[in-house]
Design a protein around this motif. Sequence first.
Motif, PDB file in Angstrom:
ATOM      1  N   VAL A  95      50.147  25.318  47.540  1.00 27.20           N
ATOM      2  CA  VAL A  95      49.076  25.538  48.511  1.00 27.20           C
ATOM      3  C   VAL A  95      49.667  26.181  49.759  1.00 27.20           C
ATOM      4  O   VAL A  95      50.628  25.663  50.343  1.00 27.20           O
ATOM      5  N   ALA A  96      49.110  27.324  50.157  1.00 28.07           N
ATOM      6  CA  ALA A  96      49.600  28.049  51.331  1.00 28.07           C
ATOM      7  C   ALA A  96      48.457  28.298  52.302  1.00 28.07           C
ATOM      8  O   ALA A  96      47.272  28.222  51.942  1.00 28.07           O
ATOM      9  N   MET A  97      48.819  28.618  53.545  1.00 22.40           N
ATOM     10  CA  MET A  97      47.830  28.974  54.552  1.00 22.40           C
ATOM     11  C   MET A  97      48.219  30.299  55.180  1.00 22.40           C
ATOM     12  O   MET A  97      49.353  30.472  55.645  1.00 22.40           O
ATOM     13  N   PRO A 145      52.755  33.593  55.121  1.00 29.43           N
ATOM     14  CA  PRO A 145      51.975  32.359  54.945  1.00 29.43           C
ATOM     15  C   PRO A 145      52.880  31.129  54.949  1.00 29.43           C
ATOM     16  O   PRO A 145      53.999  31.152  54.434  1.00 29.43           O
ATOM     17  N   ARG A 146      52.378  30.057  55.519  1.00 33.92           N
ATOM     18  CA  ARG A 146      53.106  28.782  55.524  1.00 33.92           C
ATOM     19  C   ARG A 146      52.736  28.002  54.274  1.00 33.92           C
ATOM     20  O   ARG A 146      51.569  27.918  53.904  1.00 33.92           O
ATOM     21  N   LEU A 147      53.736  27.425  53.615  1.00 36.82           N
ATOM     22  CA  LEU A 147      53.499  26.629  52.421  1.00 36.82           C
ATOM     23  C   LEU A 147      53.186  25.194  52.849  1.00 36.82           C
ATOM     24  O   LEU A 147      54.005  24.533  53.485  1.00 36.82           O
ATOM     25  N   LEU A 148      51.994  24.728  52.515  1.00 36.54           N
ATOM     26  CA  LEU A 148      51.549  23.402  52.936  1.00 36.54           C
ATOM     27  C   LEU A 148      52.003  22.306  51.976  1.00 36.54           C
ATOM     28  O   LEU A 148      52.322  21.199  52.398  1.00 36.54           O
ATOM     29  N   GLY A 149      51.980  22.587  50.672  1.00 40.18           N
ATOM     30  CA  GLY A 149      52.339  21.555  49.715  1.00 40.18           C
ATOM     31  C   GLY A 149      52.167  22.021  48.285  1.00 40.18           C
ATOM     32  O   GLY A 149      51.990  23.213  48.016  1.00 40.18           O
ATOM     33  N   MET A 150      52.214  21.057  47.366  1.00 42.54           N
ATOM     34  CA  MET A 150      52.103  21.332  45.940  1.00 42.54           C
ATOM     35  C   MET A 150      50.939  20.553  45.347  1.00 42.54           C
ATOM     36  O   MET A 150      50.664  19.427  45.762  1.00 42.54           O
ATOM     37  N   VAL A 151      50.270  21.172  44.384  1.00 42.18           N
ATOM     38  CA  VAL A 151      49.270  20.469  43.583  1.00 42.18           C
ATOM     39  C   VAL A 151      50.003  19.899  42.375  1.00 42.18           C
ATOM     40  O   VAL A 151      50.573  20.652  41.579  1.00 42.18           O
ATOM     41  N   PRO A 162      52.368  17.010  50.201  1.00 41.38           N
ATOM     42  CA  PRO A 162      52.796  17.885  51.302  1.00 41.38           C
ATOM     43  C   PRO A 162      54.268  18.277  51.165  1.00 41.38           C
ATOM     44  O   PRO A 162      55.077  17.514  50.638  1.00 41.38           O
ATOM     45  N   MET A 163      54.607  19.458  51.661  1.00 43.28           N
ATOM     46  CA  MET A 163      56.001  19.891  51.605  1.00 43.28           C
ATOM     47  C   MET A 163      56.898  18.992  52.453  1.00 43.28           C
ATOM     48  O   MET A 163      58.109  18.928  52.220  1.00 43.28           O
ATOM     49  N   THR A 164      56.329  18.286  53.427  1.00 45.93           N
ATOM     50  CA  THR A 164      57.124  17.344  54.209  1.00 45.93           C
ATOM     51  C   THR A 164      57.582  16.158  53.372  1.00 45.93           C
ATOM     52  O   THR A 164      58.479  15.413  53.773  1.00 45.93           O
ATOM     53  N   PRO A 185      65.452  27.458  58.007  1.00 48.34           N
ATOM     54  CA  PRO A 185      66.697  26.781  58.396  1.00 48.34           C
ATOM     55  C   PRO A 185      66.437  25.663  59.403  1.00 48.34           C
ATOM     56  O   PRO A 185      65.645  25.818  60.325  1.00 48.34           O
ATOM     57  N   ALA A 186      67.117  24.527  59.196  1.00 48.84           N
ATOM     58  CA  ALA A 186      67.091  23.379  60.121  1.00 48.84           C
ATOM     59  C   ALA A 186      65.693  22.796  60.293  1.00 48.84           C
ATOM     60  O   ALA A 186      65.426  22.092  61.250  1.00 48.84           O
ATOM     61  N   ARG A 187      64.776  23.074  59.364  1.00 48.28           N
ATOM     62  CA  ARG A 187      63.422  22.529  59.459  1.00 48.28           C
ATOM     63  C   ARG A 187      62.955  22.121  58.069  1.00 48.28           C
ATOM     64  O   ARG A 187      63.541  22.482  57.062  1.00 48.28           O
ATOM     65  N   ARG A 188      61.824  21.374  58.048  1.00 49.02           N
ATOM     66  CA  ARG A 188      61.257  20.988  56.762  1.00 49.02           C
ATOM     67  C   ARG A 188      60.123  21.920  56.357  1.00 49.02           C
ATOM     68  O   ARG A 188      59.503  21.722  55.332  1.00 49.02           O
ATOM     69  N   ASP A 189      59.824  22.924  57.182  1.00 47.62           N
ATOM     70  CA  ASP A 189      58.758  23.858  56.863  1.00 47.62           C
ATOM     71  C   ASP A 189      59.207  24.848  55.796  1.00 47.62           C
ATOM     72  O   ASP A 189      60.376  25.237  55.732  1.00 47.62           O
ATOM     73  N   TRP A 190      58.248  25.263  54.969  1.00 48.52           N
ATOM     74  CA  TRP A 190      58.475  26.279  53.950  1.00 48.52           C
ATOM     75  C   TRP A 190      57.494  27.415  54.188  1.00 48.52           C
ATOM     76  O   TRP A 190      56.384  27.204  54.685  1.00 48.52           O
ATOM     77  N   GLU A 191      57.891  28.621  53.803  1.00 49.01           N
ATOM     78  CA  GLU A 191      56.972  29.748  53.902  1.00 49.01           C
ATOM     79  C   GLU A 191      57.212  30.715  52.746  1.00 49.01           C
ATOM     80  O   GLU A 191      58.252  30.688  52.088  1.00 49.01           O
ATOM     81  N   ILE A 192      56.186  31.527  52.505  1.00 47.81           N
ATOM     82  CA  ILE A 192      56.323  32.581  51.493  1.00 47.81           C
ATOM     83  C   ILE A 192      57.252  33.652  52.047  1.00 47.81           C
ATOM     84  O   ILE A 192      57.109  34.094  53.193  1.00 47.81           O
TER      85      ILE A 192
END
Length: 424
Positions: A33-35, A43-49, A61-63, A122-129
């Motif tokens: 799931v991306a936004m 786009p920021r990756l929010l999580g997985m189904v 959630p990706m967190t 880097p150095a974060r828990r955020d993911w992006e495309i």
Amino acid sequence: MAAGTPRVFVSHLAGVPVFDPNGDQVGRVRDLVAMLRVGGKPPRLLGMVVEVVSRRRIFVPMTRVTGVESGQVITTGVVNMRRFEQRPTERLVLGEFLDRRVRLVETDEEVTVLDVAIQQLPARRDWEIDKFFVRKGRGGALRRKGETLTVEWSAISGFSLEEHGQGAENLVATFERLRPTDVANALHHLTPKRRAEVAAALDDDRLADVLEELPGDDQVEILGKLAEDRAADVLEAMDPDDAADLLSELPEADKERLLALMRPDDAADVRRLLSYEERTAGGLMTTEPIILRPDATVADALARVRQQDLSPALAAQVYVCRSPDETPTGKYLGTVHFQRLLRDPPFTLVSSIVDSDLVPLTPETPLPEVTSYLAAYNLVSVPVVDESGSLLGAVTVDDVLDHLLPEDWRETDFQGEEGIAGGR
């Protein structure tokens, strides 16, 4: 791309098993799931189904994802089993991005998306495309034989949101650039209808952060317009003390119904906070300070302090307690301040450097005494213990300020960034 942040193609994730930290399988990845974001940002990756054993599809959630490796995904083990429902601002990467026809910005040539690469920042828990693997040509034989290439997000057109427009999707994407306080300030000045539309489009964690910064009336209004299951999810994502403050504003029947829908552990923390008078240390405290056992090291403490989700006030010190190390803990032994952690070698045991001179507060301590205590000792957070010496939580200076400032202080326009256009 920085070292240590490997690229993963989403086609390799389809159907892979998802495990908890103990090695037990939770389910399998069915989509991501991306936004979309404005301003040309990927786009920021929010999580997985994830499809669990009962064939129910849930959102992780990706967190909550601690590892994406070849053939498996590792999570924290804490997942919400409610059925996944796609929101207006969300895009399914496998379902909506793959096989889509887009154009190369440089040549305006039409291409087909074959795969999508994601990476962790880097150095974060955020993911992006990160990149797209595309094929030139328009299908048929050309589609099979056309040239393939990997391009950056910025090199294609056909996905990005426009900067203008009234849809909640655009407004939410614009809000992403702001701090929760500034989003709350903008949200407060929208019409009730518009406020509800934007709240419905925000993801749970983001909405929880924003609700914590809104006046009480706005909080109650927004929560009341959410489906009950989602309202419970948002309350779980809030800090327990903020969730307790919000629930205390609701009628008793509504409060109990939402507490019953929350995860038992989260509900127990909130119920405990609701049992204290509002303007006391017990009513002000959070139940989730940083807690370490005596045999933890300075390195362990610094790793905990670096967690991205912690507020500066909570990250300023750690509390050393005997087991159990969740509130209410075993015996409280003392506090180690962040500056002390920076002065001692990483292998030093925290039990050897605790500050045990300051007497902790009791949950019945009234607000004026809490304020005086913080001011007298120049602290940003103070422990709260019960009569047996167990740590119950910590009161932070920001929660004290919330109760000292005028009730309408949140309505002051202190936003330092440009206002949001087209909000009404």
